[in-house]
Design a protein around this motif. Structure first.
Motif, PDB file in Angstrom:
ATOM      1  N   GLU A  40     -37.395   8.204 -22.770  1.00 45.90           N
ATOM      2  CA  GLU A  40     -36.601   8.197 -22.156  1.00 45.90           C
ATOM      3  C   GLU A  40     -36.045   7.128 -21.370  1.00 45.90           C
ATOM      4  O   GLU A  40     -35.061   7.331 -20.532  1.00 45.90           O
ATOM      5  N   GLY A  41     -37.025   6.306 -21.078  1.00 53.26           N
ATOM      6  CA  GLY A  41     -36.435   5.003 -19.360  1.00 53.26           C
ATOM      7  C   GLY A  41     -37.712   5.917 -18.640  1.00 53.26           C
ATOM      8  O   GLY A  41     -37.699   5.161 -17.526  1.00 53.26           O
ATOM      9  N   HIS A  42     -37.551   6.987 -18.123  1.00 47.51           N
ATOM     10  CA  HIS A  42     -37.915   8.106 -17.398  1.00 47.51           C
ATOM     11  C   HIS A  42     -39.829   8.010 -16.854  1.00 47.51           C
ATOM     12  O   HIS A  42     -40.381   7.501 -18.429  1.00 47.51           O
ATOM     13  N   VAL A  43     -39.974   8.231 -16.235  1.00 48.76           N
ATOM     14  CA  VAL A  43     -41.746   8.862 -15.853  1.00 48.76           C
ATOM     15  C   VAL A  43     -41.077   9.256 -15.151  1.00 48.76           C
ATOM     16  O   VAL A  43     -40.651   9.854 -14.235  1.00 48.76           O
ATOM     17  N   LEU A  44     -41.934  10.729 -15.627  1.00 47.95           N
ATOM     18  CA  LEU A  44     -41.647  12.603 -14.213  1.00 47.95           C
ATOM     19  C   LEU A  44     -43.911  12.858 -14.827  1.00 47.95           C
ATOM     20  O   LEU A  44     -43.908  13.012 -14.935  1.00 47.95           O
TER      21      LEU A  44
END
Length: 450
Positions: free
Chosen positions: A142-146
């Motif tokens: 969702e648009g994040h990189v974790l």
């Protein structure tokens, strides 16, 4: 020469310090997030690791030590301050970086060899994040990189705390797109009005932890000799740095030795901006305490122990320093070699209380040369510059100009009268950085050397 022994947070023990290459000793210390004035608690790591870099240079040679201290100039608090003032974030970061350097300079903190800025290293962060995704240690959602905390297999080994306790302590954001609640952000989207950079995952900005890993790799290598910072950085910041760097570099350790200084307290509570019990360095200087007195006070307790910041501590430190400085400045005896007792104390995990005792003993022995050398190494007897009445400072358009202290005091007074407080603060900070303290009173402004 005394072998250097340092307390390694990872091993929970003092260890012999053995750099990978004695001709290139590397140390990285987490620096300020520049959105406000530094309080005296922020100054403790700056002073502690300044003493360590002085010891390392004394031991290995000045040119054989590379000391880096970063500037975090991407942060939500910076953006909030910029919005509050209606200015570009760079206005905020430039202002408070200048304040920080002036305040630390007043405390005798020497500039690091490298001062990498987060905003200058976004491409390196993007590249490292891409490597972590390719190696299965990070994922896009969702648009994040974790970062996937399960990837290293030993997440938590620096702080040695159970995962559920670490999650609670870090106050991590629980988001439905996370595989594990402890997974932390490497990249996050930016709104149109927020600072942002293009990336394979869309326009956004890096998370906090990735910046240090990327800058260490860019300037110092995959494994450095010493990584330092305050006790509060062990988790989550250093734990996360360690995990992502190890995964990015095929298991290579990020640091051979991890060092952390203890907290500074006001009364019975830890000094904290969130608690509203902070005292800033510039406020202490304006109260008339010299930078060297503040430095001695910060070094009066062992760096790993808590330090209670009190008026009594400052008064005692001033009395001690006045006695020492008066003793050496009444004599024209030159500095000798730093006494072995002083070096041995510093080499024993920066035992600064033992150094203070050693300097006091030298005064009783009338050893002026030894005292001068020891105080110089500790940053407690910085030389007064020749022709000190004439300073070279930067004007507001960054063009160097030679002028006198009295001229600068007059210029600051004019700025204050015209309500140009930014210029007034700049002149004051430039003077403080060069050892000049201004004192405002009913009769006007006077100055003295710190």
């Amino acid at each position: 020469m005394s072998p250097i022994r340092l307390y390694d947070t990872m091993r929970r023990a003092k260890v012999d310090f053995e750099p990978a290459d004695p001709k290139r000793v590397t140390m990285y210390v987490c620096g300020p997030t520049v959105y406000g004035r530094a309080h005296i608690g922020n100054a403790r790591p700056a002073v502690v690791f300044d003493v360590l870099q002085r010891l390392l240079r004394h031991t290995y040679g000045a040119k054989n030590v590379i000391y880096a201290r970063n500037i975090t100039d991407i942060d939500d608090k910076i953006m909030a301050a910029a919005v509050a003032e209606g200015v570009d974030p760079k206005v905020i970061t430039d202002r408070y970086e200048a304040h920080y350097l002036a305040d630390m300079g007043a405390l005798g903190v020497q500039p690091p060899d490298l001062a990498p800025h987060a905003t200058d290293h976004v491409p390196q962060m993007v590249a490292m994040i891409g490597d972590l995704i390719a190696k299965g240690a990070a994922y896009e959602a969702e648009g994040h990189v974790l970062f996937d905390v399960a990837a290293p297999g030993d997440y938590g080994r620096l702080s040695r705390r159970p995962l559920d306790e670490m999650i609670a302590g870090a106050r991590v954001e629980v988001a439905p797109y996370k595989r594990n609640p402890a997974d932390f952000v490497l990249w996050k989207p930016s709104a149109d009005e927020q600072p942002g950079w293009e990336s394979p995952w869309g326009r956004g900005r890096p998370g906090w932890h990735i910046e240090c890993s990327a800058m260490i790799a860019a300037h110092l290598g995959h494994t450095i000799d010493i990584h330092g910072g305050g006790l509060d950085l062990i988790f989550p910041h250093h734990e996360n740095e360690l995990a992502q760097s190890s995964c990015a570099h095929d298991g290579a350790p990020l640091a051979r030795v991890w060092m952390h200084n203890g907290f500074l307290s006001m009364g019975d509570t830890k000094m904290s901006k969130s608690l509203g019990n902070v005292v800033t360095v510039d406020a202490l200087l304006e109260q008339g305490w010299s930078g060297e007195v503040l430095r001695l006070a910060l070094l009066s307790a062992h760096y790993r122990q808590p330090l209670a910041w009190t008026e009594d501590l400052l008064t005692q430190s001033k009395a001690t320093l006045d006695r020492w400085q008066g003793f050496v400045r009444r004599s024209d005896v030159a500095a000798t070699e730093v006494p072995e007792r002083v070096i041995a104390a510093l080499a024993d995990d920066l035992n600064t209380p033992a150094v203070v005792a050693a300097i006091a003993r030298l005064s009783r022995l009338d050893d002026v040369g030894g005292m001068r050398a020891a105080m110089g190494l500790m940053g407690l007897l910085e030389p007064i510059p020749e022709h000190a009445e004439q300073l070279v400072l930067a004007t507001s358009d960054a063009t160097p100009v030679a002028t006198t202290i009295d001229d600068l005091v007059a210029a600051r007074t004019a700025a204050r009268t015209g309500k140009n407080f930014a210029e007034s603060d700049r002149i004051r900070d430039d003077l403080v950085a060069q050892g000049i303290i201004l004192e405002d009173g009913p009769g006007g402004t006077t100055w003295r050397r710190a």
